[in-house]
Write a protein that holds these residues in place. Structure first.
Motif, PDB file in Angstrom:
ATOM      1  N   GLU A 116     -18.770 -42.186  39.609  1.00  0.00           N
ATOM      2  CA  GLU A 116     -18.028 -42.741  38.476  1.00  0.00           C
ATOM      3  C   GLU A 116     -18.212 -41.900  37.213  1.00  0.00           C
ATOM      4  N   ILE A 117     -19.424 -41.428  36.980  1.00  0.00           N
ATOM      5  CA  ILE A 117     -19.671 -40.601  35.797  1.00  0.00           C
ATOM      6  C   ILE A 117     -18.905 -39.279  35.891  1.00  0.00           C
ATOM      7  N   CYS A 118     -18.888 -38.678  37.063  1.00  0.00           N
ATOM      8  CA  CYS A 118     -18.104 -37.448  37.246  1.00  0.00           C
ATOM      9  C   CYS A 118     -16.619 -37.713  37.014  1.00  0.00           C
ATOM     10  N   ILE A 119     -16.150 -38.868  37.462  1.00  0.00           N
ATOM     11  CA  ILE A 119     -14.736 -39.214  37.309  1.00  0.00           C
ATOM     12  C   ILE A 119     -14.388 -39.463  35.844  1.00  0.00           C
ATOM     13  N   VAL A 120     -15.300 -40.076  35.101  1.00  0.00           N
ATOM     14  CA  VAL A 120     -15.078 -40.272  33.660  1.00  0.00           C
ATOM     15  C   VAL A 120     -14.882 -38.921  32.979  1.00  0.00           C
ATOM     16  N   SER A 121     -15.679 -37.947  33.363  1.00  0.00           N
ATOM     17  CA  SER A 121     -15.554 -36.604  32.799  1.00  0.00           C
ATOM     18  C   SER A 121     -14.207 -35.980  33.165  1.00  0.00           C
ATOM     19  N   ILE A 122     -13.818 -36.123  34.420  1.00  0.00           N
ATOM     20  CA  ILE A 122     -12.542 -35.568  34.898  1.00  0.00           C
ATOM     21  C   ILE A 122     -11.359 -36.194  34.166  1.00  0.00           C
ATOM     22  N   LEU A 123     -11.349 -37.517  34.082  1.00  0.00           N
ATOM     23  CA  LEU A 123     -10.205 -38.217  33.491  1.00  0.00           C
ATOM     24  C   LEU A 123     -10.136 -38.048  31.979  1.00  0.00           C
ATOM     25  N   SER A 124     -11.291 -37.868  31.345  1.00  0.00           N
ATOM     26  CA  SER A 124     -11.286 -37.528  29.917  1.00  0.00           C
ATOM     27  C   SER A 124     -10.686 -36.142  29.730  1.00  0.00           C
ATOM     28  N   LYS A 154      -7.041 -36.387  30.316  1.00  0.00           N
ATOM     29  CA  LYS A 154      -6.405 -37.327  29.380  1.00  0.00           C
ATOM     30  C   LYS A 154      -5.500 -38.349  30.079  1.00  0.00           C
ATOM     31  N   PHE A 155      -6.045 -38.974  31.115  1.00  0.00           N
ATOM     32  CA  PHE A 155      -5.343 -40.058  31.800  1.00  0.00           C
ATOM     33  C   PHE A 155      -5.936 -41.380  31.328  1.00  0.00           C
ATOM     34  N   LYS A 156      -5.303 -41.996  30.353  1.00  0.00           N
ATOM     35  CA  LYS A 156      -5.895 -43.136  29.661  1.00  0.00           C
ATOM     36  C   LYS A 156      -6.179 -44.340  30.553  1.00  0.00           C
ATOM     37  N   ASP A 157      -5.168 -44.834  31.258  1.00  0.00           N
ATOM     38  CA  ASP A 157      -5.352 -46.059  32.045  1.00  0.00           C
ATOM     39  C   ASP A 157      -6.437 -45.895  33.101  1.00  0.00           C
ATOM     40  N   GLN A 158      -6.394 -44.765  33.800  1.00  0.00           N
ATOM     41  CA  GLN A 158      -7.393 -44.523  34.837  1.00  0.00           C
ATOM     42  C   GLN A 158      -8.779 -44.316  34.232  1.00  0.00           C
ATOM     43  N   LYS A 209     -12.553 -35.829  22.323  1.00  0.00           N
ATOM     44  CA  LYS A 209     -12.058 -36.779  21.323  1.00  0.00           C
ATOM     45  C   LYS A 209     -11.217 -37.863  21.983  1.00  0.00           C
ATOM     46  N   TYR A 210     -10.371 -37.454  22.906  1.00  0.00           N
ATOM     47  CA  TYR A 210      -9.514 -38.396  23.627  1.00  0.00           C
ATOM     48  C   TYR A 210     -10.363 -39.403  24.403  1.00  0.00           C
ATOM     49  N   GLY A 211     -11.339 -38.887  25.141  1.00  0.00           N
ATOM     50  CA  GLY A 211     -12.202 -39.748  25.943  1.00  0.00           C
ATOM     51  C   GLY A 211     -12.997 -40.725  25.102  1.00  0.00           C
ATOM     52  N   LEU A 212     -13.510 -40.263  23.973  1.00  0.00           N
ATOM     53  CA  LEU A 212     -14.291 -41.134  23.093  1.00  0.00           C
ATOM     54  C   LEU A 212     -13.426 -42.238  22.494  1.00  0.00           C
ATOM     55  N   ASN A 213     -12.170 -41.927  22.219  1.00  0.00           N
ATOM     56  CA  ASN A 213     -11.256 -42.952  21.696  1.00  0.00           C
ATOM     57  C   ASN A 213     -11.026 -44.055  22.729  1.00  0.00           C
ATOM     58  N   VAL A 214     -10.860 -43.663  23.983  1.00  0.00           N
ATOM     59  CA  VAL A 214     -10.680 -44.648  25.052  1.00  0.00           C
ATOM     60  C   VAL A 214     -11.967 -45.455  25.235  1.00  0.00           C
ATOM     61  N   LEU A 215     -13.101 -44.782  25.159  1.00  0.00           N
ATOM     62  CA  LEU A 215     -14.387 -45.471  25.280  1.00  0.00           C
ATOM     63  C   LEU A 215     -14.572 -46.486  24.162  1.00  0.00           C
ATOM     64  N   ARG A 216     -14.223 -46.118  22.940  1.00  0.00           N
ATOM     65  CA  ARG A 216     -14.348 -47.049  21.812  1.00  0.00           C
ATOM     66  C   ARG A 216     -13.464 -48.275  22.014  1.00  0.00           C
ATOM     67  N   GLU A 217     -12.270 -48.050  22.522  1.00  0.00           N
ATOM     68  CA  GLU A 217     -11.361 -49.166  22.808  1.00  0.00           C
ATOM     69  C   GLU A 217     -11.984 -50.104  23.841  1.00  0.00           C
ATOM     70  N   TYR A 218     -12.588 -49.511  24.868  1.00  0.00           N
ATOM     71  CA  TYR A 218     -13.242 -50.319  25.906  1.00  0.00           C
ATOM     72  C   TYR A 218     -14.430 -51.083  25.321  1.00  0.00           C
ATOM     73  N   GLN A 219     -15.255 -50.401  24.534  1.00  0.00           N
ATOM     74  CA  GLN A 219     -16.451 -51.032  23.974  1.00  0.00           C
ATOM     75  C   GLN A 219     -16.101 -52.188  23.045  1.00  0.00           C
ATOM     76  N   LEU A 220     -15.021 -52.034  22.297  1.00  0.00           N
ATOM     77  CA  LEU A 220     -14.591 -53.098  21.394  1.00  0.00           C
ATOM     78  C   LEU A 220     -14.293 -54.370  22.180  1.00  0.00           C
ATOM     79  N   LYS A 221     -13.547 -54.232  23.269  1.00  0.00           N
ATOM     80  CA  LYS A 221     -13.213 -55.391  24.096  1.00  0.00           C
ATOM     81  C   LYS A 221     -14.449 -55.917  24.819  1.00  0.00           C
ATOM     82  N   TRP A 222     -15.315 -55.004  25.245  1.00  0.00           N
ATOM     83  CA  TRP A 222     -16.542 -55.400  25.936  1.00  0.00           C
ATOM     84  C   TRP A 222     -17.439 -56.209  25.006  1.00  0.00           C
TER      85      TRP A 222
END
Length: 208
Positions: free
Chosen positions: A139-147, A150-154, A189-202
């Motif tokens: 999962e951690i490797c995939i987070v790096s790949i998708l960041s 820049k595939f937001k939903d995935q 930057k893109y990945g961190l923005n998606v992470l922040r969005e997730y953390q806010l909801k979490w």
């Protein structure tokens, strides 16, 4: 390129990102560091093998061929077991998506029944269920790949997956930040923005 004080898992994730972005020079340096640190070749192989799910066969073939040129170990393939992959895939997908599992499958099935089935069999069963890496490491490797790609939903889904397998926000944040090391600042930057969005909801869901 500064690779000191980066954990083995973070290096595997960074190698995966360099692979899908076709940053060959950085790929070689990260691979060299992993091998110098006595990282298991099996872990490196599995990290690169799973990239085909996200960047396609051409990209994965290039990286796996290069790894083979350097380490040259014989590979053992046990064959295709559809029933095993289906059962294992459903188990892993349920673990990651929890009570949203049926919603996910129903949603994907609404626009592509084939992809709904392949997501289980091919993704979570055949590939992500393989030995060599834990689900957390995958999962951690995939987070790096998708960041990187820049595939937001995935990316959002796999950040959730990383949290589900107890990767922790610190590790996820470092993994995404590390993309700057391979000159992928916009991806970081893109990945961190998606992470922040997730953390806010979490945080909203888990407020005491």
């Amino acid at each position: 390129m500064k690779l000191e004080n980066i954990t083995e898992l973070e290096l595997l994730a960074l190698l995966s990102a360099a692979s899908v972005l076709r940053k060959q020079k950085q790929f070689e340096l990260i691979l060299e560091r992993l091998l110098a640190n006595k990282c298991s070749v099996k872990k490196i192989y599995e990290s690169l093998l799973q990239t085909y799910l996200f960047a396609g066969f051409p990209s994965a073939l290039i990286s796996l061929k290069r790894l083979n040129e350097i380490v040259g170990k014989d590979k053992v393939y046990k064959g295709y077991d559809l029933k095993k992959y289906s059962k294992r895939g459903e188990k892993n997908c349920r673990l990651i998506y929890g009570n949203k599992y049926y919603k996910l499958i129903s949603n994907v099935k609404s626009f592509s029944p084939e992809m709904a089935e392949w997501l289980i069999v091919e993704g979570y069963g055949k590939v992500l269920g393989r030995t060599g890496l834990t689900l957390k490491e995958r999962e951690i490797c995939i987070v790096s790949i998708l960041s990187a790609l820049k595939f937001k939903d995935q990316l959002y889904s796999h950040i959730n997956g990383s949290v589900k397998v107890k990767a922790g926000f610190d590790l996820i944040t470092r993994t995404i930040n590390n993309l700057e090391i391979i000159s992928a600042k916009s991806s970081a930057k893109y990945g961190l923005n998606v992470l922040r969005e997730y953390q806010l909801k979490w945080n909203q869901k888990n407020v005491v």
